[in-house]
Write a protein that holds these residues in place. Sequence first.
Motif, PDB file in Angstrom:
ATOM      1  N   GLU A 175       0.826  -1.212   0.000  1.00  0.00           N
ATOM      2  CA  GLU A 175       0.000   0.000   0.000  1.00  0.00           C
ATOM      3  C   GLU A 175       0.857   1.258   0.000  1.00  0.00           C
ATOM      4  O   GLU A 175       0.553   2.231  -0.708  1.00  0.00           O
ATOM      5  CB  GLU A 175      -0.916   0.031   1.232  1.00  0.00           C
ATOM      6  CG  GLU A 175      -1.916  -1.101   1.293  1.00  0.00           C
ATOM      7  CD  GLU A 175      -1.417  -2.301   2.087  1.00  0.00           C
ATOM      8  OE1 GLU A 175      -0.233  -2.671   1.924  1.00  0.00           O
ATOM      9  OE2 GLU A 175      -2.202  -2.865   2.864  1.00  0.00           O
ATOM     10  N   VAL A 230      -6.606   0.311  -7.241  1.00  0.00           N
ATOM     11  CA  VAL A 230      -6.879   0.384  -5.808  1.00  0.00           C
ATOM     12  C   VAL A 230      -8.275   0.907  -5.493  1.00  0.00           C
ATOM     13  O   VAL A 230      -8.676   0.938  -4.324  1.00  0.00           O
ATOM     14  CB  VAL A 230      -5.829   1.258  -5.084  1.00  0.00           C
ATOM     15  CG1 VAL A 230      -4.432   0.730  -5.349  1.00  0.00           C
ATOM     16  CG2 VAL A 230      -5.929   2.722  -5.507  1.00  0.00           C
ATOM     17  N   ALA A 231      -9.038   1.327  -6.505  1.00  0.00           N
ATOM     18  CA  ALA A 231     -10.313   2.012  -6.268  1.00  0.00           C
ATOM     19  C   ALA A 231     -11.444   1.074  -5.864  1.00  0.00           C
ATOM     20  O   ALA A 231     -12.446   1.518  -5.298  1.00  0.00           O
ATOM     21  CB  ALA A 231     -10.721   2.802  -7.512  1.00  0.00           C
ATOM     22  N   SER A 232     -11.315  -0.213  -6.160  1.00  0.00           N
ATOM     23  CA  SER A 232     -12.418  -1.142  -5.910  1.00  0.00           C
ATOM     24  C   SER A 232     -12.610  -1.431  -4.430  1.00  0.00           C
ATOM     25  O   SER A 232     -13.725  -1.458  -3.924  1.00  0.00           O
ATOM     26  CB  SER A 232     -12.182  -2.463  -6.654  1.00  0.00           C
ATOM     27  OG  SER A 232     -11.997  -2.257  -8.023  1.00  0.00           O
ATOM     28  N   GLN A 233     -11.504  -1.697  -3.736  1.00  0.00           N
ATOM     29  CA  GLN A 233     -11.552  -2.029  -2.318  1.00  0.00           C
ATOM     30  C   GLN A 233     -10.161  -1.858  -1.722  1.00  0.00           C
ATOM     31  O   GLN A 233      -9.195  -1.689  -2.433  1.00  0.00           O
ATOM     32  CB  GLN A 233     -12.035  -3.468  -2.095  1.00  0.00           C
ATOM     33  CG  GLN A 233     -11.229  -4.540  -2.803  1.00  0.00           C
ATOM     34  CD  GLN A 233     -11.813  -4.934  -4.138  1.00  0.00           C
ATOM     35  OE1 GLN A 233     -13.015  -5.048  -4.301  1.00  0.00           O
ATOM     36  NE2 GLN A 233     -10.944  -5.131  -5.129  1.00  0.00           N
ATOM     37  N   ALA A 237      -8.745   2.801  -1.462  1.00  0.00           N
ATOM     38  CA  ALA A 237      -9.889   2.971  -2.365  1.00  0.00           C
ATOM     39  C   ALA A 237     -10.314   4.431  -2.478  1.00  0.00           C
ATOM     40  O   ALA A 237     -10.550   4.942  -3.579  1.00  0.00           O
ATOM     41  CB  ALA A 237     -11.060   2.108  -1.890  1.00  0.00           C
ATOM     42  N   GLU A 238     -10.416   5.117  -1.354  1.00  0.00           N
ATOM     43  CA  GLU A 238     -10.838   6.520  -1.388  1.00  0.00           C
ATOM     44  C   GLU A 238      -9.827   7.379  -2.133  1.00  0.00           C
ATOM     45  O   GLU A 238     -10.199   8.244  -2.938  1.00  0.00           O
ATOM     46  CB  GLU A 238     -11.022   7.035   0.044  1.00  0.00           C
ATOM     47  CG  GLU A 238     -11.551   8.461   0.111  1.00  0.00           C
ATOM     48  CD  GLU A 238     -11.798   8.928   1.544  1.00  0.00           C
ATOM     49  OE1 GLU A 238     -11.976  10.146   1.740  1.00  0.00           O
ATOM     50  OE2 GLU A 238     -11.821   8.073   2.454  1.00  0.00           O
ATOM     51  N   ARG A 241     -10.074   6.692  -5.927  1.00  0.00           N
ATOM     52  CA  ARG A 241     -11.236   7.321  -6.549  1.00  0.00           C
ATOM     53  C   ARG A 241     -11.046   8.833  -6.682  1.00  0.00           C
ATOM     54  O   ARG A 241     -11.490   9.427  -7.667  1.00  0.00           O
ATOM     55  CB  ARG A 241     -12.488   6.989  -5.741  1.00  0.00           C
ATOM     56  CG  ARG A 241     -12.807   5.505  -5.753  1.00  0.00           C
ATOM     57  CD  ARG A 241     -14.062   5.149  -4.976  1.00  0.00           C
ATOM     58  NE  ARG A 241     -14.202   3.695  -4.881  1.00  0.00           N
ATOM     59  CZ  ARG A 241     -15.302   3.070  -4.516  1.00  0.00           C
ATOM     60  NH1 ARG A 241     -16.388   3.763  -4.202  1.00  0.00           N
ATOM     61  NH2 ARG A 241     -15.344   1.746  -4.457  1.00  0.00           N
ATOM     62  N   TYR A 415     -16.763   5.489  -9.728  1.00  0.00           N
ATOM     63  CA  TYR A 415     -15.503   5.591  -8.981  1.00  0.00           C
ATOM     64  C   TYR A 415     -14.935   7.009  -9.120  1.00  0.00           C
ATOM     65  O   TYR A 415     -14.316   7.343 -10.120  1.00  0.00           O
ATOM     66  CB  TYR A 415     -14.482   4.584  -9.487  1.00  0.00           C
ATOM     67  CG  TYR A 415     -14.790   3.149  -9.124  1.00  0.00           C
ATOM     68  CD1 TYR A 415     -15.600   2.834  -8.042  1.00  0.00           C
ATOM     69  CD2 TYR A 415     -14.251   2.100  -9.859  1.00  0.00           C
ATOM     70  CE1 TYR A 415     -15.863   1.507  -7.703  1.00  0.00           C
ATOM     71  CE2 TYR A 415     -14.504   0.777  -9.536  1.00  0.00           C
ATOM     72  CZ  TYR A 415     -15.317   0.491  -8.460  1.00  0.00           C
ATOM     73  OH  TYR A 415     -15.579  -0.821  -8.136  1.00  0.00           O
ATOM     74  N   ARG A 504      -8.794  -8.422  -9.027  1.00  0.00           N
ATOM     75  CA  ARG A 504      -9.402  -7.211  -8.474  1.00  0.00           C
ATOM     76  C   ARG A 504     -10.920  -7.231  -8.563  1.00  0.00           C
ATOM     77  O   ARG A 504     -11.604  -6.765  -7.638  1.00  0.00           O
ATOM     78  CB  ARG A 504      -8.856  -5.984  -9.228  1.00  0.00           C
ATOM     79  CG  ARG A 504      -9.433  -4.659  -8.803  1.00  0.00           C
ATOM     80  CD  ARG A 504      -8.780  -3.517  -9.556  1.00  0.00           C
ATOM     81  NE  ARG A 504      -9.068  -3.550 -10.978  1.00  0.00           N
ATOM     82  CZ  ARG A 504     -10.136  -2.991 -11.542  1.00  0.00           C
ATOM     83  NH1 ARG A 504     -11.045  -2.385 -10.793  1.00  0.00           N
ATOM     84  NH2 ARG A 504     -10.300  -3.023 -12.852  1.00  0.00           N
ATOM     85  N   TRP A 555      -5.375  -4.825  -2.802  1.00  0.00           N
ATOM     86  CA  TRP A 555      -6.417  -4.315  -3.693  1.00  0.00           C
ATOM     87  C   TRP A 555      -7.311  -5.422  -4.251  1.00  0.00           C
ATOM     88  O   TRP A 555      -8.254  -5.159  -4.996  1.00  0.00           O
ATOM     89  CB  TRP A 555      -5.816  -3.528  -4.857  1.00  0.00           C
ATOM     90  CG  TRP A 555      -4.632  -4.157  -5.527  1.00  0.00           C
ATOM     91  CD1 TRP A 555      -3.324  -3.780  -5.420  1.00  0.00           C
ATOM     92  CD2 TRP A 555      -4.643  -5.283  -6.433  1.00  0.00           C
ATOM     93  NE1 TRP A 555      -2.523  -4.589  -6.196  1.00  0.00           N
ATOM     94  CE2 TRP A 555      -3.304  -5.515  -6.820  1.00  0.00           C
ATOM     95  CE3 TRP A 555      -5.641  -6.097  -6.942  1.00  0.00           C
ATOM     96  CZ2 TRP A 555      -2.942  -6.542  -7.700  1.00  0.00           C
ATOM     97  CZ3 TRP A 555      -5.293  -7.135  -7.807  1.00  0.00           C
ATOM     98  CH2 TRP A 555      -3.946  -7.340  -8.171  1.00  0.00           C
ATOM     99  N   LYS A 557      -9.998  -8.593  -4.616  1.00  0.00           N
ATOM    100  CA  LYS A 557     -11.345  -8.860  -4.138  1.00  0.00           C
ATOM    101  C   LYS A 557     -11.355 -10.046  -3.175  1.00  0.00           C
ATOM    102  O   LYS A 557     -10.664 -11.033  -3.425  1.00  0.00           O
ATOM    103  CB  LYS A 557     -12.259  -9.148  -5.342  1.00  0.00           C
ATOM    104  CG  LYS A 557     -13.729  -9.256  -4.991  1.00  0.00           C
ATOM    105  CD  LYS A 557     -14.573  -9.327  -6.251  1.00  0.00           C
ATOM    106  CE  LYS A 557     -16.059  -9.347  -5.927  1.00  0.00           C
ATOM    107  NZ  LYS A 557     -16.889  -9.377  -7.143  1.00  0.00           N
TER     108      LYS A 557
END
Length: 557
Positions: A175, A230-233, A237-238, A241, A415, A504, A555, A557
């Motif tokens: 990360e 990294v936007a999915s989870q 994520a924040e 996005r 996103y 992902r 990142w 799923k």
Amino acid sequence: MKKLSISLALGVLLTLGACSEYDFDSKYEDPSKVTTVSISNLMVGVFQRVKDYDLYEYNRFFGFDSQFVGKYAQTFGYTYSSSMYTPGYTPFIDSQWDNLYSALTQLRKLESLYNEESTGQQEQDEAFLLAARLQVYDFFAATVDVFGDMPFSKACTLPLTNDVQQSYAPYDKAEDIYRTILSELKEMAPRFRTIPVPRNFSTQDFINWGDMDKWERYANSLRLRLAMRVASQGELAEEGRAIIKEILENPTEYPLIEEQANNVFITNQKSGQLNFTAGSGLGDWVTNRLASGPVIDRMLSHGNYNMESSDPLTGTYVEGTDDPRILLYYNPVKIVNRNTGQTDEHRYLGTDVSVSDELTEYYNSQAEDELITTNKGFSQITQNGFFWQNDKFDMLIMASPEIHFIKAEAYAMGYGVAQDMTRAEEEFKTAVSQSIRLWYYYDSIGIGENTRRYEAPTDEAIATFADARWKSSDYTDKLDAIITQKWVHFAFLVSREAWSDLRRTGYPSGLVFPEVAGTIPNVPNRWRYPTTEVNYNPYYKDVQAEDTYYTKLFWAK
């Protein structure tokens, strides 16, 4: 960073000697072969170490893509066996790690020389620094996506400090590596717009040939790719996005690779200094050329691919509903069954193709799997199409269809930007259309034996196909439609990105990964650290508990 890699990289960096060959190295000198360690030479040294990640050559197609990430993304076919999730040649995975740290060592030296320069000289040399750093960051993020946590912020200091004890580098969290790269890419990209182009930059830069607009678009596009990753989870994520929103809502400030003219690649100059053969390594082992049944299945909308059928590969290509790229990707074969003396007809897409003698060997070793119904989802079709040995096929680093697929996903999922299915549909259709045109472009200029066999589809036919894929009832989720077509676009050319998207998002849907009785019973989430890293880096103890095949990336799923 392990002692072995640092010592080796230092030796490469400082060794003095004459060039033994006057081809690639005569123009793009590796620092190990010149007597002057300069900033421009070090940039080329970085490019040299990273190019195995970019080139469609032996290391990628003999070991890494076809025997590793291509298996896990199912963009290559492979044989059903108890060891099918084990790479055919593990050292090719480890070599990515070693090449990365060799490149990072040269970047550290470049940064050190740059920091010692006067302000005026730094202004002249900044382009070399930024281009080298961008290449390393691209390679580093891709390697993180394979291994996870890695030595980064304190790695490769030995050439600068000569302090062996301090050269052992702790592991940075994946990360944190992503966070650093995303931040630095934002700072780097606009610099390409304002800095001067050094006199010899365009001749040393064998990627973009001194085109600063391309370097800026590359930096922004890589940042967008990583932000979407990294936007999915996950904990970024924040942040991911927010970056997507920033880039997509400010296109002038953050230009992207959106047209074929913007594509970033290493030119294949068959008669010049950059002499490569697309797909080198595909011819060295017949299993490397196995086509992917799942890819074929999703290219044929009328579903005439079925491994359980006694004759699964029959049918006729239907213009407008079937994917026109299949005509380029996969060739039909006809094999004589040595056991029966009968000709097994594989009249794929309604055509016949004469078969070379190598298919006799192919049949003995692989073709029987076509009759094993437990081998669902894996296809054994010899792959020798417009790509393999096409001397005109450039080594694509990043191409415009990927960017439009990312934008389609951003608008479909909301996103960072407001959810907008109309925009998502537009971007999806643009991505699919650009992908088809790109592959037919390389087919049209190719000189390989299987190039230029088919007329390029008309704009109308392409538009009809793209529209059909968006509206297809095959997908209950539009994200599935987007990622599936992105996966088809990547196919055997960019298996790494296809594998990352699969981990992902969980798409394409319907991929079958049967459990086997081998050491690796199912498809891994990551790869384990190289043996040399385990043996030499004392900080390995900090990550040992997470060093399993099934530890998920932050990142994923």
